[in-house]
Design a protein around this motif. Structure first.
Motif, PDB file in Angstrom:
ATOM      1  N   TRP A 139      13.433  -5.183   4.126  1.00 21.81           N
ATOM      2  CA  TRP A 139      13.004  -5.380   2.748  1.00 21.81           C
ATOM      3  C   TRP A 139      13.933  -6.396   2.101  1.00 21.81           C
ATOM      4  O   TRP A 139      15.147  -6.310   2.248  1.00 21.81           O
ATOM      5  CB  TRP A 139      13.085  -4.083   1.940  1.00 21.81           C
ATOM      6  N   PRO A 172       4.968  -5.209  -6.054  1.00 25.04           N
ATOM      7  CA  PRO A 172       4.149  -4.516  -5.046  1.00 25.04           C
ATOM      8  C   PRO A 172       2.696  -4.978  -5.015  1.00 25.04           C
ATOM      9  O   PRO A 172       1.995  -4.729  -4.030  1.00 25.04           O
ATOM     10  CB  PRO A 172       4.254  -3.043  -5.453  1.00 25.04           C
ATOM     11  N   GLY A 176       5.714  -6.737  -2.281  1.00 23.47           N
ATOM     12  CA  GLY A 176       6.618  -5.614  -2.477  1.00 23.47           C
ATOM     13  C   GLY A 176       7.945  -5.777  -1.781  1.00 23.47           C
ATOM     14  O   GLY A 176       8.663  -4.801  -1.522  1.00 23.47           O
ATOM     15  N   LYS A 178       8.408  -6.570   1.227  1.00 20.53           N
ATOM     16  CA  LYS A 178       8.321  -6.147   2.630  1.00 20.53           C
ATOM     17  C   LYS A 178       8.250  -7.360   3.555  1.00 20.53           C
ATOM     18  O   LYS A 178       7.439  -8.250   3.345  1.00 20.53           O
ATOM     19  CB  LYS A 178       7.096  -5.268   2.836  1.00 20.53           C
ATOM     20  N   PRO A 182       2.537  -4.386   5.417  1.00 21.36           N
ATOM     21  CA  PRO A 182       2.244  -3.629   4.199  1.00 21.36           C
ATOM     22  C   PRO A 182       2.391  -2.125   4.371  1.00 21.36           C
ATOM     23  O   PRO A 182       2.527  -1.402   3.387  1.00 21.36           O
ATOM     24  CB  PRO A 182       0.773  -3.995   3.912  1.00 21.36           C
ATOM     25  N   ASP A 186       7.398   1.874   0.623  1.00 14.51           N
ATOM     26  CA  ASP A 186       7.502   1.121  -0.621  1.00 14.51           C
ATOM     27  C   ASP A 186       8.915   1.209  -1.180  1.00 14.51           C
ATOM     28  O   ASP A 186       9.480   2.298  -1.305  1.00 14.51           O
ATOM     29  CB  ASP A 186       6.516   1.658  -1.658  1.00 14.51           C
ATOM     30  N   GLU A 189       7.929   0.079  -7.310  1.00 11.55           N
ATOM     31  CA  GLU A 189       6.662   0.465  -7.921  1.00 11.55           C
ATOM     32  C   GLU A 189       6.530  -0.175  -9.299  1.00 11.55           C
ATOM     33  O   GLU A 189       7.536  -0.444  -9.973  1.00 11.55           O
ATOM     34  CB  GLU A 189       6.571   1.987  -8.092  1.00 11.55           C
TER      35      GLU A 189
END
Length: 552
Positions: A139, A172, A176, A178, A182, A186, A189
């Motif tokens: 991330w 996100p 997000g 990442k 996906p 997470d 938010e």
């Protein structure tokens, strides 16, 4: 026995009682437990044994500074000998490295680290390779967010709630943050408070181990940073690990007796330090790629400004000069990014008094925590010669996020017709966003600086005119950027400029970028528009870039 001899023996006994006890046996990197000695001073191999598998660990450092190299090497060595620790989640702000395997990249081994949350990893590309292969789940989050997440772990808060990142790849509704897929967990938010949208970045439940670095420790574990060029996030990292019930290990270069460090020199209190490891000079460099110690980076001395050399007239100098001219009033607080913007500091130092005397003094800063002085570049980025003040990274980002920066000059790898910018991810490289999002979304004026094309661009300046001899292989202006590190929608009326060696553009909110200036000697159609896949807006009167940018 005479009185003098008795006194000497008494002093010797007192001294010996203060020395750390040595283990009776030499332990291998695979021993199940570290020494049972109650002293805080242990070896690097013993320190590595304190890291359990499946732990969440954080390592101090910023780009090239503050890296606990001996500790990191010991973790790698233990893993190679016995496969432990494994399955670590590495939580890192700005990875230190040399781009060739030295530094945090030592931990980029399959099985050792399986999860990686970071802000910037440009000099540790090994993690990008593992992410691309699917060997780690990664991330990428803004640097200020990462610094504040560590602070929130320490304070048992759920994580920062901020507008930083809205509309960018960390939103996100985009990626997000990442890097793999996906479907991975997470990290952020969207939340609504008072009718406004924010991003909530989720703090990890704990930090199990903090591997840190300072200069001097006493036998009680109090750590001073007097020869460190940055404070980084070390204190918050230590607090986060301690309050999680974890282990705090600090690498230092000097050891002194208990109670001999003045309180004002201690940055990490011994109350939250579990272990201290002494490092040899080769594994405790001030800057990982450079031997020696520059005391002007720590505030120990002030170096003469005469050592700053003027830039030669090329595309980098043209861009830096044009960006410098945006500093228009005294006491402007300026942030300078890594890479191309570093030249602005040199231009202020060598040409500021002659060309912008009405705008001096200017306060140059970096997100690493430096106020004033002359920001250093390359692997020393983040530090500064002759700084006025050094603060922790999280504190500086508080200031930045609140709009404390008047002008920010940042790099640009890709720019699209809407004015969005990408610097964090492009073919062959994935350095991460670093502080780019924090700075670009909050500074009152933002200058994105970069060459018009890249990869082999060759230009000269002749009689005040720009001559383009060879274009770069890659075009920076795109119809759409791969991913958004800066979202044009966040401008909200702020001045946003895009400065290249041959043209200057301005963002028109909701309308895209507008061409406002061209360099003398440049043909608009042949040298500018022909290398853009879209037609930019055009100012009613396109100006020539300031002629001073093209003069000695």
């Amino acid at each position: 026995m005479d009185t003098f001899t008795e006194r000497r023996l008494k002093l010797l006994r007192q001294h010996l009682r203060t020395l750390p006890k040595q283990p009776a046996v030499v332990r291998s990197p695979c021993d199940a437990q570290a020494s049972t000695d109650t002293s805080k001073v242990i070896s690097a191999s013993e320190a590595a044994q304190l890291i359990p598998s499946n732990a969440v660990i954080t390592v101090s450092g910023f780009v090239g500074s503050g890296h606990p190299e001996l500790l990191v090497n010991a973790v790698r060595e233990r893993f190679e000998h016995c496969g432990q620790p494994c399955n670590l989640h590495l939580f890192n702000v700005a990875a230190v490295g040399d781009g060739k395997g030295r530094g945090l990249g030592k931990l980029a081994v399959k099985g050792l680290v399986t999860r990686y949350t970071f802000a910037w990893s440009g000099l540790s590309p090994e993690f990008h390779r593992l992410a691309k292969e699917g060997a780690i789940t990664a991330w990428n989050l803004p640097l200020g967010v990462m610094a504040h997440l560590l602070r929130d772990v320490a304070a048992r808060r759920p994580g920062p709630i901020t507008k930083i990142g809205l509309g960018t790849f960390v939103d996100p509704r985009e990626q997000g943050g990442k890097l793999n897929s996906p479907s991975q967990a997470d990290a952020v938010e969207v939340v609504t408070l008072g009718g406004q949208e924010y991003l909530w970045y989720k703090a990890p439940a704990k930090i199990d181990v903090a591997l840190l670095r300072g200069t001097t420790a006493d036998l009680d574990g109090n750590v001073g940073f007097e020869r460190e060029s940055l404070l980084t996030d070390a204190l918050n990292q230590a607090m986060a690990a301690h309050n999680s019930g974890g282990v705090v290990i600090v690498q230092v270069e000097r050891l002194v007796a208990s109670g001999t460090l003045p309180a004002r020199t201690v940055h990490i209190p011994g109350a939250i330090v579990d272990k201290i490891v002494m490092a040899p000079a080769e594994l405790h460099r001030q800057t990982i790629t450079m031997p020696g110690h520059d005391a002007s980076l720590t505030g120990e001395i002030r170096a003469p400004a005469s050592h700053i050399q003027a830039m030669q007239i090329d595309e980098r100098r043209i861009i830096a000069y044009r960006a410098m001219l945006e500093i228009s009033k005294p006491h402007t607080i300026v942030n300078l990014g890594i890479g191309m913007p570093e030249g602005v500091a040199r231009m202020v130092a060598t040409h500021g008094r002659a060309q912008i005397p009405h705008a001096l003094p200017a306060h140059l800063t970096t997100e690493a925590g430096m106020f004033g002085g002359f920001p250093a570049g390359s692997a020393r980025f983040g530090a500064a010669h002759n700084a006025d003040c050094i603060v922790p990274c999280a504190t500086m980002l508080d200031f930045y996020n609140g709009g404390g920066v008047d002008i920010a000059c940042l790099g640009a790898a890709e720019v699209d017709q809407e004015g969005n910018v990408n610097v964090h991810s492009f073919p062959g490289r994935q350095p991460g966003c670093g502080g780019f999002i924090d700075i670009s979304q909050a500074a009152r004026k933002v200058i994105f600086a970069g060459t018009f094309t890249t990869g082999g661009l060759k230009v000269t300046v002749e009689n005040g005119n720009l001559k383009i001899h060879q274009e770069g292989r890659s075009r920076k202006f795109k119809r759409r950027v791969e991913e958004k590190t800066f979202a044009a929608s966040s401008a909200k009326g702020r001045t946003i400029l895009y400065v290249t060696e041959r043209a200057v553009f301005r963002l028109r909110d909701g309308k895209g970028i507008e061409l406002t200036e061209v360099a003398p000697g440049v043909d608009l159609e042949r040298d500018v528009l022909a290398y853009m896949p879209f037609k930019p807006l055009t100012a009613p009167s396109i100006k020539l870039m300031d002629e001073r940018c093209f003069l000695p």
